[in-house]
Design an enzyme around this catalytic site. Structure first.
Site, PDB file in Angstrom:
ATOM      1  N   HIS A 236      -6.298   5.507   1.468  1.00 57.65           N
ATOM      2  CA  HIS A 236      -6.886   6.105   0.570  1.00 57.65           C
ATOM      3  C   HIS A 236      -8.317   5.362   0.566  1.00 57.65           C
ATOM      4  CE1 HIS A 236      -6.561   2.638  -2.122  1.00 57.65           C
ATOM      5  NE2 HIS A 236      -5.411   2.658  -1.985  1.00 57.65           N
ATOM      6  N   ASP A 363      15.303   0.387  -2.110  1.00 58.19           N
ATOM      7  CA  ASP A 363      15.628  -0.971  -1.257  1.00 58.19           C
ATOM      8  C   ASP A 363      16.063  -1.856  -2.810  1.00 58.19           C
ATOM      9  OD1 ASP A 363      15.500  -3.673  -0.512  1.00 58.19           O
ATOM     10  OD2 ASP A 363      15.569  -2.426   1.278  1.00 58.19           O
ATOM     11  N   SER A 378      -0.686  -0.254  -0.553  1.00 57.10           N
ATOM     12  CA  SER A 378      -1.295   1.126   0.135  1.00 57.10           C
ATOM     13  C   SER A 378      -1.746   0.591   1.592  1.00 57.10           C
ATOM     14  CB  SER A 378      -2.664   1.032  -0.584  1.00 57.10           C
ATOM     15  OG  SER A 378      -2.411   1.504  -2.010  1.00 57.10           O
TER      16      SER A 378
END
Length: 427
Positions: A236, A363, A378
């Protein structure tokens, strides 16, 4: 009256037929046959869209050397394009365009990286009022300069850092001259005259603007091409923390980063990775682009290897499916680890766009350590069926266990990697 009843009855019957047709096995299989099929030469499994009892036969219209057809099963053989058709007793029923490529591969990342950006010119992040706040004046604001603008030049001199501005403002103030300012807003460039004002508190001339010439943060490497040395990270755009606008960059760099601690995320409170890095040491590469799909550039030094150090094939958007997957990321020091996630939904995108899939962390160890997706994660590559399918991009504020991902092919496009030329170099 009878005609109206008959017409009404026929209409209802037609609606019922149209609503039930998609559930008829033959029609259901027909609808499941795609009109466009993208395959790869290293795809070992055969593909079949109809069962053995289906009345349709599959034949190749042309380019028979591209795929092998055996009992309505398709297997890619050679690079090229062909047209297949399903027919019923020699009557064409549906055509399928097939494209077979050599599968492009990149090395998955997962490394924590420090990101340093130098803005294009200097970025205006706020106003400084000369005199008392209520009666004060900001010369820059009065001129028309807005927060988020980039100042490019003053009196025909390029502005590359904050230090470039002081001498120009001082000279203009002392000589009672206006400064010719060139600044950029979005895709438009403006030129105005700005007259500094004397600030008695600091005993100097001011233009009434808060400015910034650099930004820094952390993120995660998504992939790199071992042939071209191009990479993609974050997934992003990087925005300024004050203006919230994307940072237009002049240059930048990525460096090695170590995760020192993690602030666990919770509902309404996104967590974050905390890291240490030296902007002048551990240089990995440059940054040439800061776009909606991440930061991109070229590697100058080797990356620390993770559990998946060999190149993996990429998956196109239409290949991503709901179900189990994994991400590669760092939660301690520089150790890259694999964690389980679930692809909740995948959007088949024909054109570049963010938020191509919704994912959920499953997880137990990652949930215990981070609470789910946190800032700094990210760019963590997403792996499914031994292919790179995308990268983690955003977290849901009200549910830190879930977030968005971007399809890998859009990041590859932004990296400006020519698949055909790259594959030719590798062969």
């Amino acid at each position: 009256m009878k005609k109206q009843i008959l017409k009404y009855t026929c209409g209802i019957a037609l609606i019922i037929i149209l609503m039930t047709l998609p559930f008829v096995p033959v029609v259901k299989q027909y609808l499941a046959i795609p009109t466009q099929l993208n395959l790869y030469t290293n795809h070992l499994e055969t593909i079949q869209f109809t069962d053995d009892n289906h009345p349709l036969d599959l034949v190749a219209e042309k380019g028979q050397e591209v795929v092998n057809i055996d009992n309505n099963k398709i297997k890619p053989e050679n690079i090229g394009q062909t047209e297949l058709k399903y027919q019923f007793k020699d009557i064409p029923v549906k055509k399928v365009n097939v494209n077979v490529d050599q599968q492009y591969q990149v090395v998955p990342g997962g490394q924590s990286i420090g990101v340093n950006l130098e803005t294009l010119g200097v970025l205006v992040v706020g106003y400084h009022y000369i005199g008392e706040q209520q009666m004060g004046l900001s010369p820059g604001k009065e001129t028309g300069i807005k927060v988020g603008d980039n100042i490019l030049e003053m009196n025909d001199q390029k502005i590359q850092s904050i230090e470039d501005i002081g001498p120009i403002v001082k000279e203009a103030g002392e000589t009672d001259q206006a400064i010719d300012v060139k600044y950029k807003r979005g895709n438009k460039t403006f030129q105005e005259e700005l007259t500094p004002s004397f600030d008695e508190l600091s005993d100097s001339y001011k233009i009434g603007l808060y400015i910034r010439d650099s930004a820094a943060g952390i993120g995660t490497m998504t992939f790199y091409d071992p042939i071209t040395k191009k990479y993609g990270a974050l997934g992003h755009v990087i925005s300024d923390m004050d203006t919230k606008e994307p940072i237009e960059i002049k240059s930048g760099s990525i460096v090695r980063s170590k995760i020192t601690s993690i602030q666990k995320g919770g509902t309404g409170s996104p967590g974050e990775k905390r890291a240490s890095f030296d902007q002048n040491e551990g240089l990995l590469g440059n940054i040439t682009k800061n776009s909606a799909f991440g930061v991109f550039g070229n590697l100058d030094h080797e990356l620390k290897e993770g559990p998946l150090a060999e190149p993996l094939p990429i998956a196109r958007a239409e290949e991503v499916k709901e179900g189990p997957a994994q991400i590669l990321t760092v939660i301690n020091d520089e150790e890259i680890e694999t964690f389980d996630i679930e692809i909740i939904s995948a959007i088949e995108q024909k054109n570049p766009a963010t938020k191509g899939m919704v994912l959920k962390v499953t997880d137990p160890r990652l949930l215990d350590k981070t609470g789910g997706i946190v800032q700094g994660m990210s760019g963590s590559p997403i792996i499914q069926d031994d292919k790179i399918i995308g990268a983690v991009t955003h977290v849901f504020v009200n549910d830190p266990t879930s977030g968005y991902g971007i399809h890998i092919e859009w990041m590859l496009d932004e990296a400006e990697i020519n698949y055909t030329d790259t594959l030719a170099q590798a062969s």
